[in-house]
Design an enzyme around this catalytic site. Structure first.
Site, PDB file in Angstrom:
ATOM      1  N   THR A  30       0.852  -1.196   0.000  1.00  0.00           N
ATOM      2  CA  THR A  30       0.000   0.000   0.000  1.00  0.00           C
ATOM      3  C   THR A  30       0.886   1.243   0.000  1.00  0.00           C
ATOM      4  OG1 THR A  30      -1.719  -1.143   1.235  1.00  0.00           O
ATOM      5  CG2 THR A  30      -1.751   1.252   1.369  1.00  0.00           C
ATOM      6  N   GLY A  31       0.398   2.312  -0.625  1.00  0.00           N
ATOM      7  CA  GLY A  31       1.114   3.596  -0.560  1.00  0.00           C
ATOM      8  C   GLY A  31       1.394   4.154  -1.932  1.00  0.00           C
ATOM      9  N   SER A  32       2.016   5.333  -1.956  1.00  0.00           N
ATOM     10  CA  SER A  32       2.214   6.016  -3.232  1.00  0.00           C
ATOM     11  C   SER A  32       3.264   5.319  -4.102  1.00  0.00           C
ATOM     12  CB  SER A  32       2.608   7.478  -2.987  1.00  0.00           C
ATOM     13  OG  SER A  32       3.732   7.549  -2.145  1.00  0.00           O
ATOM     14  N   GLY A  84       6.194  -0.804  -0.062  1.00  0.00           N
ATOM     15  CA  GLY A  84       7.045   0.326   0.288  1.00  0.00           C
ATOM     16  C   GLY A  84       7.346   0.349   1.779  1.00  0.00           C
ATOM     17  N   ALA A  85       7.906   1.462   2.255  1.00  0.00           N
ATOM     18  CA  ALA A  85       8.205   1.603   3.690  1.00  0.00           C
ATOM     19  C   ALA A  85       8.352   3.085   4.009  1.00  0.00           C
ATOM     20  CB  ALA A  85       9.481   0.858   4.052  1.00  0.00           C
ATOM     21  N   ASP A  86       8.223   3.389   5.286  1.00  0.00           N
ATOM     22  CA  ASP A  86       8.452   4.765   5.745  1.00  0.00           C
ATOM     23  C   ASP A  86       9.911   4.967   6.148  1.00  0.00           C
ATOM     24  OD1 ASP A  86       5.675   5.682   5.565  1.00  0.00           O
ATOM     25  OD2 ASP A  86       5.365   4.069   7.004  1.00  0.00           O
ATOM     26  N   LYS A  96       6.789   0.764   8.979  1.00  0.00           N
ATOM     27  CA  LYS A  96       5.717   0.879   8.007  1.00  0.00           C
ATOM     28  C   LYS A  96       4.440   1.331   8.710  1.00  0.00           C
ATOM     29  CE  LYS A  96       5.033  -2.223   4.997  1.00  0.00           C
ATOM     30  NZ  LYS A  96       4.741  -1.079   4.112  1.00  0.00           N
ATOM     31  N   GLU A 105      -0.404  -5.540   5.971  1.00  0.00           N
ATOM     32  CA  GLU A 105       0.921  -5.619   5.333  1.00  0.00           C
ATOM     33  C   GLU A 105       1.797  -6.635   6.058  1.00  0.00           C
ATOM     34  OE1 GLU A 105       1.164  -1.053   3.621  1.00  0.00           O
ATOM     35  OE2 GLU A 105       2.008  -1.475   5.581  1.00  0.00           O
ATOM     36  N   LYS A 123      14.031   7.417   2.454  1.00  0.00           N
ATOM     37  CA  LYS A 123      13.541   6.481   3.474  1.00  0.00           C
ATOM     38  C   LYS A 123      14.679   5.772   4.213  1.00  0.00           C
ATOM     39  CE  LYS A 123       9.288   7.120   1.900  1.00  0.00           C
ATOM     40  NZ  LYS A 123       8.484   6.109   1.269  1.00  0.00           N
TER      41      LYS A 123
HETATM   42  C1  5RP Z   1       1.341   1.974   4.313  1.00  0.00           C
HETATM   43  C2  5RP Z   1       2.820   1.810   4.307  1.00  0.00           C
HETATM   44  C3  5RP Z   1       3.565   2.353   3.147  1.00  0.00           C
HETATM   45  O1  5RP Z   1       4.330   1.333   2.602  1.00  0.00           O
HETATM   46  C4  5RP Z   1       4.461   3.457   3.601  1.00  0.00           C
HETATM   47  O2  5RP Z   1       3.676   4.416   4.293  1.00  0.00           O
HETATM   48  C5  5RP Z   1       5.187   4.103   2.451  1.00  0.00           C
HETATM   49  O3  5RP Z   1       4.284   4.799   1.649  1.00  0.00           O
HETATM   50  P1  5RP Z   1       4.758   5.727   0.455  1.00  0.00           P
HETATM   51  O4  5RP Z   1       5.246   4.814  -0.623  1.00  0.00           O
HETATM   52  O5  5RP Z   1       3.514   6.490   0.074  1.00  0.00           O
HETATM   53  O6  5RP Z   1       5.830   6.652   0.981  1.00  0.00           O
HETATM   54  O7  5RP Z   1       3.418   1.241   5.188  1.00  0.00           O
HETATM   55  O8  5RP Z   1       0.787   1.482   5.491  1.00  0.00           O
END
Ligand code: 5RP
Length: 220
Positions: A30-32, A84-86, A96, A105, A123
């Protein structure tokens, strides 16, 4: 100079190489960054039998592109999960849940043989924890869990106007010193009322694709 959106596009494109089997049941995060990947998936549709999705948002996007979205309960072990990840450290341990999908996830990551994480250089961190750690809580336990998190040295903030796909709430925890990611992941998950937290240390990524202005690097 590449913009962050361009880096997300680049790393999403690089991830397509890992979809290398035919008739794969693919786990999708999930995520951009993942949205960039989803938008590219039609180019490898012949290799994908179906997908398992980690959020209602990703499911909607996948269905719009004509993918068959399966329930995890109807699948065995998935061969590949891409998300993805934060934050990511040099051991592919992650924070995440910025998008609030951390529980699904984490389930799919654990149900997959291989987890490929896709990020841009913004990141990458030496020590996890500058990004507030998301913790999904059962609503009636919110205050109790908040007090327990404060005992661990964190400063929890209630994520206003947000309900997870599982009907729960999120506390975002600042100021945690994450020197033992596995230990902290376990400790927080053991607080009654916590569904799960956004530390992915026990099951981190198997490899991370990191996009920078000079190209995509594989960190394994
Ligand atoms: C969602 C997540 C996403 O993977 C994380 O927030 C990264 O998102 P983005 O690609 O938008 O930066 O863990 O729950």
């Amino acid at each position: 100079m590449s913009t962050q959106d361009e880096l997300k596009q680049q790393v999403a494109k690089a991830a397509l190489e890992y979809i290398d089997d035919y008739d794969m049941v693919l786990g999708i995060g999930t995520g951009s960054t993942v949205n960039c990947l989803i938008d590219l998936l039609p180019s490898v549709k012949n290799r994908i039998d179906s997908v398992v999705s980690s959020s209602e948002a990703s499911t909607e996007r996948l269905k719009q592109l004509g993918f068959h979205v399966k329930e995890l309960n109807n699948c065995g072990t998935l061969s590949l999960y891409i998300d993805g990840a934060d934050e990511v450290d040099s051991h592919n341990r992650l924070i995440k849940g910025g998008g609030g999908a951390l529980t699904r996830e984490k389930i799919i990551a654990n149900a997959s043989e291989r987890f490929v994480c896709i990020v841009d250089t913004s990141k990458q961190v030496d020590i996890l924890g500058a990004f507030p750690l998301p913790v999904e809580v059962i609503p009636m336990a919110r205050s109790f869990v908040g007090r327990e998190l404060a005992k661990l040295g964190g400063q929890p903030t209630f994520r206003e106007d947000f309900v997870t796909d599982n009907g729960n709430w999120i506390l975002d925890v600042n100021n945690l010193k994450i020197i033992d990611p596995k230990g902290l992941e376990t400790k927080i998950n053991n607080i009654p009322g916590v569904v799960t937290n956004g530390l992915f240390a026990h099951r981190g990524a198997d490899l991370t694709l990191v996009a920078s202005a000079s190209g995509v690097v594989v960190q394994d």
